[in-house]
Design a protein around this motif. Structure first.
Motif, short mmCIF file in Angstrom:
data_model
loop_
_atom_site.label_atom_id
_atom_site.label_comp_id
_atom_site.label_asym_id
_atom_site.label_seq_id
_atom_site.Cartn_x
_atom_site.Cartn_y
_atom_site.Cartn_z
N GLY A 211 -2.20 -2.21 -8.89
CA GLY A 211 -2.48 -3.30 -7.97
C GLY A 211 -2.93 -4.56 -8.69
N ALA B 57 1.13 4.19 -2.76
CA ALA B 57 0.86 5.56 -2.32
C ALA B 57 1.98 6.50 -2.75
CB ALA B 57 0.68 5.60 -0.80
N VAL C 42 -5.31 -3.58 -2.45
CA VAL C 42 -4.04 -2.90 -2.18
C VAL C 42 -3.91 -1.65 -3.04
CG1 VAL C 42 -1.54 -3.09 -2.46
CG2 VAL C 42 -2.80 -4.91 -1.32
N VAL D 219 0.83 -1.20 0.00
CA VAL D 219 0.00 0.00 0.00
C VAL D 219 0.87 1.25 0.00
CG1 VAL D 219 -1.61 1.36 1.38
CG2 VAL D 219 -2.00 -1.09 1.07
N LEU E 156 -6.40 1.12 -1.76
CA LEU E 156 -5.94 1.68 -0.49
C LEU E 156 -4.71 2.56 -0.72
CD1 LEU E 156 -6.34 -1.33 1.97
CD2 LEU E 156 -7.74 0.74 1.85
N GLY E 157 -3.78 2.08 -1.55
CA GLY E 157 -2.60 2.88 -1.85
C GLY E 157 -2.94 4.15 -2.58
#
Length: 410
Positions: free
Chosen positions: A388, A31, A337, A27, A340-341
């Motif tokens: 992802g 990000a 993932v 994540v 969320l990232g």
């Protein structure tokens, strides 16, 4: 079938819960990639739009110059304007068929302060222009009362109007209103000796240059900055007569003034962007590296997650769960993932953009240079999800080919 897909997704999410550390690493990787993509893409977008917006704000049709404006650190004003005999050239260019007005513009660094006895003079960009100045959009005040009368028949012996138009940022800094006094000069000594009356507050040149400005008649700026010798300017801004064809008038000016390079608004924006080519190339390279690095990190982390869950997946496959459904479970892990990232990256990008814009505005005078339009933020989130899913594809393929006999303990 729907129940099977839901169950596969549940298996994938449970795998993330049991391996929180590695999932968090993936994540964070996405990000950071999203953060770089938003900041650097926002920088490129800002560079390509700021010049166009500033030029549109000036509301001119053509731009003519004999060369780039160069910095001259050892000279008064710190700027070398390339156009010589600016008043004469502007007057001759205004007589070209199809031209309504040709205004010569010069740029010089000048010292300003409302208090001549202070030691804390500010350095801003002084803009000098020929003509009456009626094209300057004044927010407060009446603007210049007339033309550049100090330049009288090729001399600088006419009376100085001692009128100045200030930008909003400078007006706010000093609390200036029309009728107030401001000292302006190319040196501290000249600034203390030359007092001007504020006749307007205008954002015209501040938007064009992206920095606090004061606007004077060209000859008066030359007078207070020691530039009366060769009557220099940086560029000529040409306004066309109603119905005139820009392309036709451009060719006429180039024939009458062969030393000048004449550009339309679009061509001038292209020239501004072209000067930022190395910056845009570097930003593009960094964006590409951020995406590749994020995808590689997700691929490796998800491959490790799958390797640690191989016995679990082998048991599910031995129990009759198909390889395709197991692959869906891994793809679900990658999608979660990625999202969320992406959300974390966008959460970091917005305040980071505000901070960087503040730093750039303080250092270079360009406010809101980094732009984050909604389509850029949405594109970054889609990219995060794609990274992802793309990173989990390899792991999903390996799961679909997993052999229960090779991994189950006897």
């Amino acid at each position: 079938m729907f129940d099977r897909l839901t169950g596969a997704v549940g298996v994938g999410l449970s795998g993330l819960r049991y391996r929180r550390g590695r999932a968090a690493l993936a994540v964070v990787g996405i990000a950071l990639a999203v953060l770089l993509v938003v900041l650097l893409s926002g920088l490129g977008y800002g560079l390509t739009t700021t010049g166009g917006q500033a030029i549109d704000w000036l509301d001119r049709d053509l731009w003519a110059t004999t060369g780039p404006v160069a910095f001259a650190p050892g000279a008064v004003g710190s700027v070398e304007n390339p156009v010589e005999d600016a008043h004469l050239v502007a007057d001759r260019m205004a007589r070209v068929e199809g031209v309504a007005e040709a205004q010569a513009l010069a740029f010089q660094a000048v010292y300003v302060s409302p208090d001549p006895d202070t030691e804390a003079f500010d350095t801003v960009v002084g803009v000098g222009g020929t003509g009456s100045g009626d094209t300057v959009v004044v927010k407060r005040g009446e603007g210049f009362s007339g033309g550049d009368v100090h330049y009288a028949n090729g001399t600088y012996e006419g009376p100085m109007t001692r009128e100045v138009i200030v930008g909003p940022r400078l007006a706010d800094r000093y609390g200036l209103e029309p009728g107030d006094s401001l000292h302006v000069g190319g040196t501290l000594a000249a600034a203390r000796e030359n007092e001007f009356r504020v006749v307007g507050v205008s954002n015209t040149f501040s938007r064009f240059l992206g920095t606090p400005t004061v606007a004077l008649h060209l000859s008066e700026l030359q007078e207070v900055s020691g530039g009366t010798g060769s009557d220099r300017a940086a560029i000529l801004a040409v306004t066309l007569a109603d119905g005139a064809d820009p392309a036709v008038v451009e060719r006429r000016i180039e024939r009458a003034f062969p030393r000048f390079d004449v550009r339309t608004n679009d061509e001038q924006v292209g020239a501004v962007i072209g000067n930022q080519g190395p910056v845009l190339a570097a930003a593009t390279t960094l964006v590409a590296l951020a995406v590749v690095a994020g995808a590689a990190l997700v691929t490796n982390v998800l491959a490790l997650l799958v390797a640690q869950q191989r016995e679990r997946f082998a048991a599910l496959k031995a129990a009759g769960v198909s390889g395709r459904l197991l692959a869906v479970a891994v793809l679900a892990q990658g999608l979660v993932v990625g999202l969320l990232g992406g959300a974390l990256g966008l959460g970091l990008a917005l305040p980071a953009t505000a901070v960087l814009n503040g730093i750039v505005a303080d250092l270079a005078g360009f406010p809101d240079l980094l732009a984050t339009p909604p389509w850029l933020l949405a594109g970054a989130l889609v990219l995060a999800a794609a990274v992802g899913v793309g990173g989990s594809t390899v792991a999903g393929w390996r799961v679909s080919r997993l052999s229960p006999l090779a991994h189950l303990r006897r």
